[in-house]
Motif scaffolding. Structure first.
Motif, PDB file in Angstrom:
ATOM      1  N   VAL A 230      -6.629   3.949   0.287  1.00  8.48           N
ATOM      2  CA  VAL A 230      -5.454   4.514  -0.375  1.00  8.48           C
ATOM      3  C   VAL A 230      -5.582   6.039  -0.486  1.00  8.48           C
ATOM      4  O   VAL A 230      -4.598   6.773  -0.319  1.00  8.48           O
TER       5      VAL A 230
ATOM      6  N   ASP B  77      -2.393  12.959  10.584  1.00 10.53           N
ATOM      7  CA  ASP B  77      -1.431  13.007   9.472  1.00 10.53           C
ATOM      8  C   ASP B  77      -2.016  13.616   8.199  1.00 10.53           C
ATOM      9  O   ASP B  77      -1.268  14.001   7.291  1.00 10.53           O
TER      10      ASP B  77
ATOM     11  N   ILE C  85      -4.562   7.576   2.765  1.00 12.39           N
ATOM     12  CA  ILE C  85      -3.094   7.491   2.888  1.00 12.39           C
ATOM     13  C   ILE C  85      -2.456   8.577   2.022  1.00 12.39           C
ATOM     14  O   ILE C  85      -1.537   9.285   2.448  1.00 12.39           O
TER      15      ILE C  85
ATOM     16  N   LYS D 265       0.304  11.516   2.561  1.00 14.15           N
ATOM     17  CA  LYS D 265       1.646  11.204   2.071  1.00 14.15           C
ATOM     18  C   LYS D 265       2.036  11.869   0.747  1.00 14.15           C
ATOM     19  O   LYS D 265       3.207  11.840   0.380  1.00 14.15           O
TER      20      LYS D 265
ATOM     21  N   THR E 272       0.882   3.946  -2.998  1.00 12.99           N
ATOM     22  CA  THR E 272       0.461   5.331  -2.762  1.00 12.99           C
ATOM     23  C   THR E 272       1.578   6.321  -3.063  1.00 12.99           C
ATOM     24  O   THR E 272       1.390   7.281  -3.823  1.00 12.99           O
ATOM     25  N   GLU E 273       2.748   6.086  -2.473  1.00 10.08           N
ATOM     26  CA  GLU E 273       3.825   7.065  -2.569  1.00 10.08           C
ATOM     27  C   GLU E 273       4.538   7.045  -3.912  1.00 10.08           C
ATOM     28  O   GLU E 273       5.253   8.002  -4.250  1.00 10.08           O
TER      29      GLU E 273
ATOM     30  N   PHE F  29       0.816  -1.215   0.000  1.00  9.52           N
ATOM     31  CA  PHE F  29       0.000   0.000   0.000  1.00  9.52           C
ATOM     32  C   PHE F  29       0.851   1.267   0.000  1.00  9.52           C
ATOM     33  O   PHE F  29       0.509   2.253  -0.658  1.00  9.52           O
ATOM     34  N   MET F  30       1.935   1.266   0.744  1.00 11.08           N
ATOM     35  CA  MET F  30       2.766   2.463   0.814  1.00 11.08           C
ATOM     36  C   MET F  30       3.477   2.716  -0.519  1.00 11.08           C
ATOM     37  O   MET F  30       3.533   3.847  -1.003  1.00 11.08           O
TER      38      MET F  30
ATOM     39  N   ALA G 256      -1.103   2.664   9.227  1.00 10.31           N
ATOM     40  CA  ALA G 256      -0.770   3.296   7.939  1.00 10.31           C
ATOM     41  C   ALA G 256      -0.816   4.816   8.038  1.00 10.31           C
ATOM     42  O   ALA G 256       0.122   5.509   7.631  1.00 10.31           O
ATOM     43  N   VAL G 257      -1.910   5.318   8.552  1.00 13.48           N
ATOM     44  CA  VAL G 257      -2.107   6.770   8.662  1.00 13.48           C
ATOM     45  C   VAL G 257      -2.984   7.070   9.873  1.00 13.48           C
ATOM     46  O   VAL G 257      -4.004   6.404  10.083  1.00 13.48           O
TER      47      VAL G 257
ATOM     48  N   PRO H 195      -8.004   3.830   6.188  1.00 15.07           N
ATOM     49  CA  PRO H 195      -6.791   3.023   6.332  1.00 15.07           C
ATOM     50  C   PRO H 195      -6.631   2.492   7.748  1.00 15.07           C
ATOM     51  O   PRO H 195      -7.197   3.044   8.694  1.00 15.07           O
TER      52      PRO H 195
END
Length: 224
Positions: A118, A148, A121, A125, A89-90, A85-86, A143-144, A139
């Motif tokens: 997502v 954030d 997130i 992010k 997303t990123e 997932f990270m 994760a978040v 999420p």
């Protein structure tokens, strides 16, 4: 209406997605994130709809070409659980945002089910984002955290949701408000995935159209 394109992630790797452009040349952008079924025809249809509403819209393919039939939830869960997932997303989602932002446009992010998680997130992010709209997805806490989130966030959630329960949604909304984040959450007396018109067992046209109108208004307010 749209076309399949390739675009670069921040790490230089290539990703693909489905793009539909608005009629005007200087339109704001919306990145659309799939459900756990993959980049389905239904998601492509929503991309087309965003384009008709005046946005350049791009749905990145997070499953690299895999589309799971609606009857096979086990296969969909397998695909989702194998997704980083990270990284998605990123890298992939952020790359899609950067693609739509290349002409200086403001860009929003939206997603459904898995894509809704997502989206949140990404709201924390992805620095290039201006606003985000999550449809029935939040999420996990690792994760978040609500604090954030860095952009205005709208959410659409189902009261009869076994995946993202009302309790989970309420807790996340409370965290956003405690952290003084710009947010508005709406609830609908409907089932999870109520926007998906290809799934007659859960689709709720009235709730879907109400949520869609709210999302379009939100994006027009924040993206121009």
């Amino acid at each position: 209406m749209g076309t399949t394109i390739s675009f670069s992630r921040p790490d230089g790797k290539e990703a693909t997605g489905y793009l539909a452009n608005a009629a005007r040349g200087n339109a704001p952008g919306v990145v659309v994130i799939q459900e756990w079924w993959g980049l389905s025809e239904q998601i492509k249809g929503l991309v087309d709809r965003f384009a008709v509403a005046g946005f350049d819209a791009l749905a990145p393919d997070l499953f690299n070409g895999v589309v799971v039939p609606y009857h096979d939830a086990a296969a969909a869960a397998k695909e989702m659980n194998s997704l980083n997932f990270m990284d998605a997303t990123e890298q992939t989602v952020r790359g899609a945002v950067q693609y739509l932002k290349r002409n200086g446009a403001k860009v929003g992010l939206t997603g459904f089910c898995m894509g809704g998680a997502v989206t949140i997130i990404g709201a924390a992010k992805i620095p290039e984002l201006t606003a985000a709209v999550s449809f029935y997805g939040v999420p996990p806490a690792e994760a978040v955290k609500p604090a954030d989130v860095k952009v205005p966030l709208q959410g659409h959630f189902a009261n009869k949701d076994d995946y993202f329960s009302p309790e989970m949604v309420n807790a996340f909304e409370s965290g956003l408000k405690k952290a003084r984040k710009s947010c508005e959450f709406f609830r609908y007396d409907a089932d999870h995935a109520f926007v998906n018109e290809q799934r007659a067992s859960v689709h709720d046209r009235q709730a879907a159209e109400l949520a869609w109108g709210r999302a379009i208004d939100f994006f027009k307010k924040h993206l121009g």
